[in-house]
Design a protein around this motif. Structure first.
Motif, PDB file in Angstrom:
ATOM      1  N   SER A  55       0.891  -1.153   0.030  1.00  0.00           N
ATOM      2  CA  SER A  55       0.026   0.011   0.114  1.00  0.00           C
ATOM      3  C   SER A  55       0.911   1.320   0.191  1.00  0.00           C
ATOM      4  O   SER A  55       2.079   1.225   0.416  1.00  0.00           O
ATOM      5  N   ILE A  56       0.230   2.258  -0.222  1.00  0.00           N
ATOM      6  CA  ILE A  56       1.051   3.722  -0.277  1.00  0.00           C
ATOM      7  C   ILE A  56       0.091   4.579   0.478  1.00  0.00           C
ATOM      8  O   ILE A  56      -0.998   4.306   0.737  1.00  0.00           O
ATOM      9  N   SER A  57       0.693   5.684   1.010  1.00  0.00           N
ATOM     10  CA  SER A  57      -0.095   6.502   1.761  1.00  0.00           C
ATOM     11  C   SER A  57       0.611   7.968   1.830  1.00  0.00           C
ATOM     12  O   SER A  57       1.940   7.982   1.618  1.00  0.00           O
ATOM     13  N   GLY A  58      -0.045   8.955   2.184  1.00  0.00           N
ATOM     14  CA  GLY A  58       0.278  10.424   1.937  1.00  0.00           C
ATOM     15  C   GLY A  58      -0.138  11.065   3.219  1.00  0.00           C
ATOM     16  O   GLY A  58      -1.482  10.794   3.611  1.00  0.00           O
ATOM     17  N   ASN A  59       0.483  12.206   3.529  1.00  0.00           N
ATOM     18  CA  ASN A  59      -0.042  12.999   4.906  1.00  0.00           C
ATOM     19  C   ASN A  59       0.419  14.463   4.458  1.00  0.00           C
ATOM     20  O   ASN A  59       1.462  14.602   4.444  1.00  0.00           O
TER      21      ASN A  59
END
Length: 339
Positions: free
Chosen positions: A272-276
């Motif tokens: 998975s990938i995530s950004g904030n």
């Protein structure tokens, strides 16, 4: 805190729904021997007018008193602080009134609830010796998305406001943080459409001992579309500090604007990938106090290899204090083994 409430819905006894409530609250702080004591009683009425719409109103009585002692000063008149930088209380100082009110308050407005998925309420009235405006919106937009908005106006302290904001958070939630320092960026997002979450920046943005008049708003949007989850939090908070005349912070206030956006995307069953992204601007209305701007962004890639998992993260953060600041970029590679 002790409180009691009783009521009856519209149509049970009268066409109008009625409720009564009472509360007593006391708080003590060691800093300058501050005390807060509030006694409250109010009655509310709800009049349905059709199609999920109702008129609402309430009247009540409250007595609030906030006191504190003066800080100890040396022979030159400078304030004495202890080893932790906190004020030393002057034992000879009597308790001084920082804020008091004793009398009636009222509010009136509308409530709109056309279904179990949407409720909107807005009120205006007079409280704390001035006009007061509050409201809330809870909207389950779909099975996988929700919106929550709150407009508040209260006499608070850091402790009372934080406890209330924590109590209003959903019991199941996500906290997108900073992988480099495990920092909290302000907002908490729920994982169901019925509980979108909330932001704590209005409580944590300025940690001060004095009580204050707190006004502002919070808005949180949560969305899930299969493998994709999005969250957006925005808000503004204003505090007007309540201290005796002639004391530090007397007549002052501060403002805080904040926002946060996060997204996660499952690529497959093991990755998975995530950004904030987050931003904040704080301004204290004290002579010579600079405005403080902070912002940052980070993105991560996760992959699982059974008991072993790997993470790669890139991030950037910046802050600025009246033209003087710093910007830094970071990268992180990590492995974790679970057993």
């Amino acid at each position: 805190l002790a409180q009691v409430r009783a009521g009856v819905k519209a149509g049970v006894i009268l066409p109008v729904g009625l409720s009564v409530a009472g509360a007593w609250q006391r708080e003590e702080a060691s800093q300058l021997d501050q005390t807060y004591e509030g006694k409250f009683a109010r009655a509310d009425a709800v009049l349905p007018v059709g199609a999920g719409l109702a008129l609402v109103g309430g009247i009540g009585y409250e007595k609030i008193e906030i006191t504190q002692r003066d800080p100890l000063r040396d022979a030159s008149g400078s304030i004495i602080r202890d080893g932790n930088g906190r004020f030393v209380t002057d034992p000879a100082s009597p308790p001084r009134i920082a804020y008091e009110t004793d009398g009636l308050f009222w509010d009136a407005g509308v409530m709109y609830r056309p279904s179990a998925r949407l409720m909107l309420e807005a009120r205006a009235g007079r409280r704390y010796d001035s006009m007061s405006y509050t409201g809330s919106l809870q909207w389950q937009i779909s099975r996988r998305s929700g919106l929550q908005v709150g407009v508040y106006d209260s006499v608070d302290s850091f402790g009372r406001q934080l406890v209330r904001d924590l109590a209003s958070l959903p019991t199941s939630f996500n906290i997108p943080g900073d992988p480099f320092g495990d920092a909290f960026n302000g907002c908490v997002f729920g994982d169901t459409a019925t509980a979108a979450g909330g932001c704590l920046t209005n409580s944590l943005g300025s940690i001060s001992t004095p009580s204050y008049r707190a006004r502002g708003d919070n808005a949180v949007l949560w969305m899930n579309a299969g493998p994709t989850t999005l969250g957006l939090g925005l808000g503004y908070a204003n505090r007007r500090y309540l201290v005796p005349p002639g004391v530090i912070l007397a007549g002052t206030s501060d403002d805080n604007w904040y926002g946060q956006f996060f997204a996660t995307q499952a690529l497959d069953a093991v990755s998975s990938i995530s950004g904030n992204i987050y931003t904040n601007y704080y301004e204290a209305n004290l002579p010579g106090a600079p405005g403080v701007f902070g912002a940052g962004a980070n993105g991560s890639y996760y992959r699982s290899f059974g008991s072993l998992s790997a993470m790669a993260t890139l991030g950037i953060s910046t802050y600025d204090v009246e033209g003087a600041g710093n910007t830094s970029a970071q990268a992180l590679l990590g492995l974790r083994y679970g057993f």
